[in-house]
Design an enzyme around this catalytic site. Structure first.
Site: not given
Ligand code: ADP
Length: 394
Positions: A7, A88, A177, A236, A278, A280, A326, A330, A379
């Site tokens: 990638n 990719r 995606h 975004r 984020d 979290r 993400g 999670n 991916e």
């Molecule tokens: P990208 O679109 O950059 O590939 P990811 O799929 O890695 O992003 O997702 C990142 C986001 O996922 C973080 O900004 C956060 O909001 C969320 N995230 C990651 N881990 C956790 C977690 N343990 N609990 C809640 N949200 C999470």
């Protein structure tokens, strides 16, 4: 068989080396800050992780060091062990409906479609050229983010704007995606043991998109002409009234690209919470009584709910909703709220089963009208699988 998934971004290059006999990752890593001060690489292999600062003037340097390290760290004995390289690729417009063997024509098209993905397509070409030079006799396959969405019909992909914008300039929904949504579609078919499924795939990470899938084919997706459209995301805005752009330009004395930059980088969770992109941090803030974090959480989950509900109707009901990426993989409170918002459709989440992060699990109750799953996306593996199928001559 060993295959590398690549990638390539404008200043980075991520890789995963797979042993396709069992689809295990032999090594993975990232080359960062290519062409900038402080460039470095990280390589993970056999439970080890090495990080080193090295000058990386261009993508060619990164690939050269990567291949040298694979040998000097004894990850592989010789470059002949690499059977294929999967790249990719971001934007294939409506020309590329599936993965392809990379030829000069593909490289030229990536550059020709540059206006549609100005940051990504030229970077993808840098990655391709670097590998073509380093491994000239190895098969290379391109896997487009846009390809999976090419099965949308024109009712889904056209915008209600002057038709000439589409005809003359290619203004339409492309979707992104796609590699992740295709992976989810194949994984859920395996998991449920059925191909004819109506699936709503929710790839919700920092960027996010929701896709309606019927019998393995994309029917509609939330991202559009660019990845700015659809659900609210980390930074975004997702869908907004376009008149806001000219209004804010006038009010703030900005030009169009500056306002678009704010919609891409300062909106979403970050924009509403004034705190973080984020989830979290948003959930933690909400638990401490921060009203703006609560607002950001409510708006975010509402946006996701709305798209799922829209696609539920489009698909005439759904068999499965899958959460991935993400947040999808999670965030327990995020999934809980979205499913609660959908309770009028008979969707029921099981709190105990929902207490899961990053593993394949059915999280709906047995009496839920729609099955709800968490499936970690991959991916890189999808790209390696596509490359393998070309190697096998499929
Ligand atoms: P990208 O679109 O950059 O590939 P990811 O799929 O890695 O992003 O997702 C990142 C986001 O996922 C973080 O900004 C956060 O909001 C969320 N995230 C990651 N881990 C956790 C977690 N343990 N609990 C809640 N949200 C999470």
């Amino acid at each position: 068989m060993k295959i590398i998934s690549i990638n390539a971004g404008s200043s980075s290059l991520k890789f995963s080396l797979f042993n396709m006999d069992d689809e295990s990752v032999i090594a993975s890593g990232l080359f960062e800050r290519i062409g900038l001060e402080g460039s470095c690489y990280t390589i993970k292999f056999h439970d080890e992780k090495i990080k080193e600062e090295v000058p990386l003037e261009n993508h060619g340097d990164a690939v050269k060091i990567l291949l040298e390290k694979l040998i000097s760290l004894e990850i592989i004995k010789s470059l002949d062990e690499i059977n294929g390289v999967g790249h990719r690729l971001v934007h294939g417009k409506d020309k590329y409906k599936e993965s392809v063997v990379i030829t000069d024509e593909v490289v030229n098209d990536l550059l020709e479609f540059k206006a549609f993905a100005p940051l990504h397509n030229p970077a993808n070409v840098l990655g391709i050229n670097a590998f073509r030079e380093a491994l000239p006799n190895v098969l290379m396959v391109g896997v487009f983010d846009t390809a999976f969405h090419q099965t949308m019909d024109e009712v889904s992909y056209l915008y209600p704007v002057p038709y000439s914008w589409y005809q003359d300039h290619g203004v339409r929904k492309y979707g992104f995606h796609g590699t992740s949504h295709r992976y989810i579609s194949e994984m859920i078919q395996k998991e449920v043991g059925k191909k004819d499924l109506k699936v709503i795939s929710c790839h919700v990470g920092n960027g996010g998109s929701i896709t309606a899938i019927k019998d393995g084919k994309c029917i509609d997706t939330s991202m559009g002409f660019t990845p700015l459209a659809g659900i609210m995301m980390g930074t975004r805005s997702g869908d907004v009234d376009p008149s806001i752009i000219t209004y804010v330009m006038e009010q703030e004395g900005l030009n169009a690209s500056e306002v678009l930059d704010e919609l891409n980088k300062k909106s979403g969770l970050l924009g509403l919470s004034l705190k973080s992109s984020d989830m979290r941090d948003i959930v933690a803030g909400m638990e401490e009584g921060d009203e703006k974090c609560k607002l950001a959480f409510d708006k975010y989950t509402r946006c996701v709910t709305n798209y799922i509900a829209q696609y539920y109707v489009l698909l005439n009901g759904a068999d499965v909703i899958v959460f991935t990426a993400g947040l999808g993989e999670n965030s327990i409170p995020f999934r809980k709220r979205v499913c609660e918002n959908l309770s009028s459709l008979g969707i029921k989440i099981d709190d105990e089963k929902n207490n899961v992060m990053g593993e394949i699990k059915k999280i709906s109750s047995d009496d839920s009208s729609v099955m709800v799953y968490v499936i970690p996306t991959d991916e890189e593996l999808m790209i390696a699988r596509d490359t393998l199928s070309f190697l096998k001559g499929a």
